[in-house]
Design a protein around this motif. Structure first.
Motif, short mmCIF file in Angstrom:
data_model
loop_
_atom_site.label_atom_id
_atom_site.label_comp_id
_atom_site.label_asym_id
_atom_site.label_seq_id
_atom_site.Cartn_x
_atom_site.Cartn_y
_atom_site.Cartn_z
N ALA A 37 0.83 -1.21 0.00
CA ALA A 37 0.00 0.00 0.00
C ALA A 37 0.86 1.26 0.00
CB ALA A 37 -0.94 0.00 1.19
N ALA A 90 -4.69 -4.03 -0.94
CA ALA A 90 -3.71 -3.06 -0.45
C ALA A 90 -3.19 -2.19 -1.58
CB ALA A 90 -2.55 -3.78 0.24
N GLY A 143 -4.27 -0.12 2.98
CA GLY A 143 -3.68 -1.43 3.20
C GLY A 143 -4.13 -2.06 4.50
N ASP A 144 -3.31 -2.97 5.04
CA ASP A 144 -3.66 -3.68 6.26
C ASP A 144 -3.94 -2.74 7.43
OD1 ASP A 144 -3.12 -5.88 4.74
OD2 ASP A 144 -1.67 -6.77 6.11
N GLY A 187 0.77 -1.23 7.72
CA GLY A 187 0.66 -2.67 7.67
C GLY A 187 0.09 -3.29 8.94
N HIS A 196 -5.97 0.21 -2.44
CA HIS A 196 -6.03 1.22 -1.38
C HIS A 196 -4.93 2.26 -1.59
CE1 HIS A 196 -8.04 -1.47 1.96
NE2 HIS A 196 -8.79 -1.34 0.89
N ALA A 216 0.17 3.82 6.01
CA ALA A 216 0.22 2.51 5.36
C ALA A 216 1.18 1.62 6.14
CB ALA A 216 0.64 2.64 3.90
#
Length: 479
Positions: free
Chosen positions: A16, A321, A309-310, A142, A324, A140
């Motif tokens: 991402a 991701a 993302g995550d 994660g 995003h 981003a």
């Protein structure tokens, strides 16, 4: 302390983050990225790619061990655990290398290393060496494996899914905590490679299945091969030499203990948003600490901060991701001109055998609100022609469509080669095809996709008669 003033600051260099960086740069924005850990995406380093390498080795062993019914006898199968893990690490490092090449192609001035924290809505501090003032930000950061409090500080025998891909050798035994995608994939792969494996599930879930019929089928099919303890709580554990004594409690309250070389926590991942200084941003956050955001734009509220993302915990999958990151980076780069980006039909696959896949709107989503407005079509793969030829005739596909419009809405399945069936159906869903339009498409013979046609025929009939609960067996020619 060094000071920087930029248009966009991206926190994180995973899928991402890197995508957001490139998108913001393409908008002409002065952009930097900050990485607090190792360069290299979750997918490449400890996620989808190394896990598929382990699964591929397991499939090779399984094919040799199960070839007898075809009249093919391979002799004694020997798994060299050290060689298996050496290949996993070697190929993993190759994938990570490609990611690092992408990072290293960025201008050095655009890259910073260190832990970034907001000190105000418009400033970040990176460790104790750099202060960044930016007009817009993309979070981003994660995710990391979820750790169970009952298993904290036990010893080296309690590991997470990230640790597996650094093993030098296959272990003797592993207790896998969790039957989600990660736990199921790793558990089955290790079992097929000769490791004694027990999967422990707090509830009754399998992967991302929400359809009760598919879930029942998945539990039965996977339970035929794997030792799965459903409705079982982890009570605690102790390290005893080179083994872990794991204590669990079943649904009836009975406690038991068992020894394993490793206890693998694979109960999901948690977004990395809790040490970013978000309290200094003024953003409204949910109970999980994640800023509230628009899934179409990735914008947090009406602010200049975006999340991708995550880290936003919407769909923790690589392709999402990337989407995003593109949306967040585009919007950060051209802010305040914020626009909805391309959101594709959801698709998720567990690479167990059989594969487990969902796409479009799942059962849980469609049932939200109470009154059902959709019909269901089904097919069992027990007698599906091509599946039976390959001795992979296990599983169930359920497809959904809207009454009235007859638009295809989504599907859930455990099926042979479901990774391919899911793509076929996801494309149809994104193209907003009706069931009749899908049935007008070509179907070759003999292929597993003929099972899709059977399910769609059942769906069409149930749309017409209002019966959404009929389960049919595949009766294609050749079965």
């Amino acid at each position: 302390m060094k000071k920087l003033n930029v248009d966009v600051a991206v926190i994180g260099t995973g899928t991402a983050g890197m995508t957001a960086y490139r998108a913001a740069k393409a908008q002409g924005a002065r952009t930097v990225v900050i990485e607090g850990g190792q360069y290299g995406t979750t997918c490449a380093r400890v996620g989808c790619m190394p896990s598929k390498l382990l699964i591929a080795a397991a499939e090779a062993a399984h094919v040799m061990e199960t070839s007898g019914p075809f009249g093919v006898h391979a002799g004694e199968v020997r798994v060299d655990g050290r060689a298996v893990m050496e290949r996993v690490r070697r190929e993993r490092d190759r994938f990570v290398g490609f990611v690092l090449e992408g990072v290293e192609s960025m201008p050095v001035a655009d890259r910073l290393q260190g832990h970034a924290r907001f000190t105000s809505p418009c400033t970040l501090q990176v460790d104790d060496h750099t202060e960044i003032e930016a007009g817009r930000f993309v979070i981003a950061t994660g995710s990391t494996p979820l750790r169970l409090p009952q298993l904290e500080n036990v010893g080296p025998g309690v590991v997470t899914s990230d640790d597996v891909f650094y093993w030098d050798e296959l272990p003797r035994s592993v207790a896998v905590i969790g039957t989600g995608v990660i736990g199921l994939e790793l558990g089955q792969a290790l079992s097929r490679l000769g490791v004694r494996v027990r999967l422990i599930a707090r509830g009754g879930n399998i992967a991302h299945v929400s359809d009760p019929e598919v879930l029942r089928c998945a539990a039965r099919v996977m339970g035929e091969e794997l030792d799965i303890a459903f409705q079982t709580q982890v009570v605690g554990a102790e390290q005893d030499g080179d083994e872990v004594v794991l204590r669990t409690r079943d649904a009836l309250g009975k406690e038991s203990s068992e020894r394993f070389q490793y206890v693998l926590m694979a109960a999901g991942r948690t977004p990395n948003v809790h040490d970013l200084g978000l309290e200094h941003t003024g953003l409204e956050r949910g109970e999980d600490g994640i800023p509230l955001f628009d899934t179409r734009t990735m914008q947090c509220g009406t602010s200049h901060i975006f999340i991708a993302g995550d880290a936003n915990n919407e769909r923790a999958l690589l392709h999402d991701a990337a989407d995003h990151g593109k949306i967040a980076g585009d919007n950060a780069g051209r802010f305040p001109d914020v626009r909805p980006g391309l959101r594709r039909t959801p698709i998720a696959v567990a690479f167990s055998e059989p594969n487990i896949a969902t796409l479009g709107k799942n059962w849980r989503t469609l049932c939200a609100g109470g009154q059902r407005k959709f019909a269901v079509g089904s097919v069992s793969f027990a007698n599906q022609g091509r599946s039976r030829v390959m001795l992979q005739n296990k599983g169930l596909l359920r497809v959904y469509a809207e009454y009235g419009t007859r638009l295809f809405l989504g599907a859930e399945m455990i099926a042979p080669r479901a990774e391919h069936l899911a793509h076929l159906l996801a494309w149809a869903c994104q193209m907003r095809l009706t069931v009749e339009q899908m049935l007008d498409m070509p179907f070759y013979h003999p292929v597993i996709e003929e099972g899709v046609r059977t399910a769609l025929r059942d769906l069409a009939a149930n749309l017409s008669k209002g019966d959404s609960e009929t389960l049919v067996e595949d009766t294609e020619p050749g079965t």
